[in-house]
Design an enzyme around this catalytic site. Structure first.
Site, short mmCIF file in Angstrom:
data_model
loop_
_atom_site.label_atom_id
_atom_site.label_comp_id
_atom_site.label_asym_id
_atom_site.label_seq_id
_atom_site.Cartn_x
_atom_site.Cartn_y
_atom_site.Cartn_z
N GLU A 46 -4.61 -60.55 17.57
CA GLU A 46 -3.16 -60.76 17.53
C GLU A 46 -2.79 -61.88 16.58
O GLU A 46 -1.82 -61.78 15.82
CB GLU A 46 -2.63 -61.09 18.94
CG GLU A 46 -2.99 -60.06 19.98
CD GLU A 46 -4.25 -60.43 20.75
OE1 GLU A 46 -4.21 -60.38 21.98
OE2 GLU A 46 -5.27 -60.77 20.10
N CYS A 78 -3.59 -66.16 23.71
CA CYS A 78 -2.77 -65.36 22.79
C CYS A 78 -1.38 -65.08 23.32
O CYS A 78 -0.43 -64.96 22.54
CB CYS A 78 -3.46 -64.03 22.50
SG CYS A 78 -4.90 -64.19 21.44
N ALA A 156 -38.95 -32.15 23.54
CA ALA A 156 -39.62 -31.85 22.28
C ALA A 156 -40.72 -30.84 22.54
O ALA A 156 -41.16 -30.66 23.68
CB ALA A 156 -40.22 -33.11 21.68
N ARG A 183 -25.82 -46.67 18.21
CA ARG A 183 -26.78 -47.69 17.82
C ARG A 183 -26.10 -48.93 17.27
O ARG A 183 -26.49 -50.06 17.55
CB ARG A 183 -27.73 -47.14 16.75
CG ARG A 183 -28.71 -46.09 17.23
CD ARG A 183 -29.50 -45.53 16.07
NE ARG A 183 -30.48 -44.53 16.49
CZ ARG A 183 -31.24 -43.84 15.64
NH1 ARG A 183 -31.11 -44.04 14.32
NH2 ARG A 183 -32.10 -42.95 16.09
N THR A 195 -42.91 -42.09 21.64
CA THR A 195 -41.87 -41.74 20.66
C THR A 195 -42.15 -42.42 19.33
O THR A 195 -42.03 -41.81 18.26
CB THR A 195 -40.48 -42.13 21.18
OG1 THR A 195 -40.21 -41.39 22.37
CG2 THR A 195 -39.41 -41.82 20.14
N ARG A 206 -28.14 -45.06 9.35
CA ARG A 206 -28.12 -44.60 7.95
C ARG A 206 -27.20 -43.41 7.69
O ARG A 206 -26.80 -43.17 6.55
CB ARG A 206 -29.54 -44.26 7.49
CG ARG A 206 -30.17 -43.10 8.25
CD ARG A 206 -31.65 -42.96 7.95
NE ARG A 206 -32.26 -41.89 8.71
CZ ARG A 206 -32.66 -42.03 9.97
NH1 ARG A 206 -32.49 -43.17 10.61
NH2 ARG A 206 -33.23 -41.01 10.60
#
Length: 370
Positions: A46, A78, A156, A183, A195, A206
């Site tokens: 603000e 504020c 998987a 992330r 993993t 990315r």
């Protein structure tokens, strides 16, 4: 308000332990001031927006994603500044989540003769500050679990059928980009030993462009490796959550030479205890922890009761066999917040704390106070 939400997200780094906030000043249909909070010790959104607007703030409307605070912290409150700024109208997304001060900032502004409206894009505004709300202003870390499975429940294919050290993507590019945004809001993103060994995930953002509504800074990658036996790591600073017995391992200096920080944790049944891991994460200043794990580590965190939000992506593929949940699909004792499509994949958001109840408490009805 949509512009204020966008500003709150497009910041250089995560603002934790403060909530992300965006503000926009509009006069005669034109934006004359913009602001975002960049973290502890910096000006509130603000203040930034009103300073940019200058004398054009008189008679204008201030849109703010979160109710202006009415208590002194590292920066001045504020609400008094907003009340004396000359604006004619204040529009907010959600009220302050602190029950001791909720609504106090709005009341201070109303007393100055400013029209107040709340609950505009409230769901989006609450989503923005959800880690802050779900942990009561980070009384403990916020833990996010992300899983991706096939339609028939497999994470998987079996390792013997997969190419070595090549990531296997079940979900499409839209879901993966969505996960990359998650992330960026996390301080640390952790994977399990299996993993890391099989997929070598980069654990960065990315896939995101500079206009994405998320911080530009990547999280610290991490691995849960109880006996500190892995040789893998990342070409940037990383963490390894290890058992306390492994903290004195002769391998520790090698991990540290490769920019790794070993975080000793208590063990439970021969594995790192999730409760201890979260506690050690907090001791090192962590606020948001994201787990991108396989079925065993995901199950351990769910069973330990430390997960605040579980985001489960389900791809339209059917594998028939592969890596799946041990002891059957875990029962979630929280709430289904929403189910939506992300590209070709289905995304279900589960929350330990009811998002709907929090929205009712903090959002209010659109047009309130006019």
């Amino acid at each position: 308000m949509a512009e204020a939400l966008r500003l709150a997200g497009r910041i250089p780094a995560r603002p934790w332990p403060n909530p992300p906030v965006g503000a926009v000043v509009v006069r005669d249909g034109r934006v004359v001031g913009r602001g975002a909070h960049l973290g502890t010790g910096t000006d509130h959104a603000e203040a930034v927006a009103l300073r940019e607007a200058g004398p054009l703030a008189k008679g204008a409307t201030l849109y703010c994603t979160l109710e202006p605070c009415n208590h002194q912290g590292r920066r001045p409150a504020c609400a008094p500044m907003v009340a004396s700024s000359g604006i004619a109208r204040l529009v907010i997304g959600v009220r302050d989540p602190n029950p001791r001060v909720a609504g106090g900032g709005l009341e201070a502004v109303r007393r100055a003769g400013v029209a107040v409206e709340s609950g505009v894009l409230a769901s989006e505004a609450l989503e923005l500050v959800w880690p802050f709300v779900a942990t009561r202003a980070f009384e403990r870390p916020f833990v996010l679990l992300k899983t991706a499975t096939s339609r028939d429940g497999f994470f998987a294919p079996l390792p013997a059928t997969r190419a070595a050290t090549t990531p296997h993507y079940l979900t499409g590019i839209d879901a993966r980009r969505d996960a990359h945004r998650l992330r960026r809001w996390s301080d640390v993103v952790a994977v399990g030993e299996a993993t890391l060994r099989q997929d070598r995930p980069r654990l960065d953002g990315r896939l995101l462009g500079p206009s994405e509504p998320c911080p530009a800074d990547d999280a610290v990658p991490a691995c849960v490796d109880t006996d500190l036996s892995l040789d893998e790591g990342w070409p940037r600073p990383f963490w390894v959550f290890a058992g306390r017995a492994a903290a004195s391992s002769p391998r520790r200096p090698e991990v540290e030479r490769r920019q790794g920080t070993v975080v000793p944790c208590d063990e439970r049944e021969g594995h790192v205890d999730p409760v201890s891991l979260v506690r050690e994460f907090a001791r090192r200043g962590g606020h948001c922890l994201m787990l991108e794990a396989g079925p065993r580590l995901s199950r351990a965190f769910l069973d330990a009761g430390v997960v605040d939000r579980w985001i489960a992506y389900v791809a339209p593929a059917t594998l028939g066999q592969g890596e799946t949940w041990p002891r059957g699909t875990p029962a979630w004792s929280g709430h289904v917040t929403r189910i939506e499509r992300v590209g070709e994949d289905e995304k279900t958001v589960f929350d330990r704390m009811s998002f709907e109840a929090a929205l009712a408490d903090m959002g209010g009805a659109a047009g309130e106070g006019r």
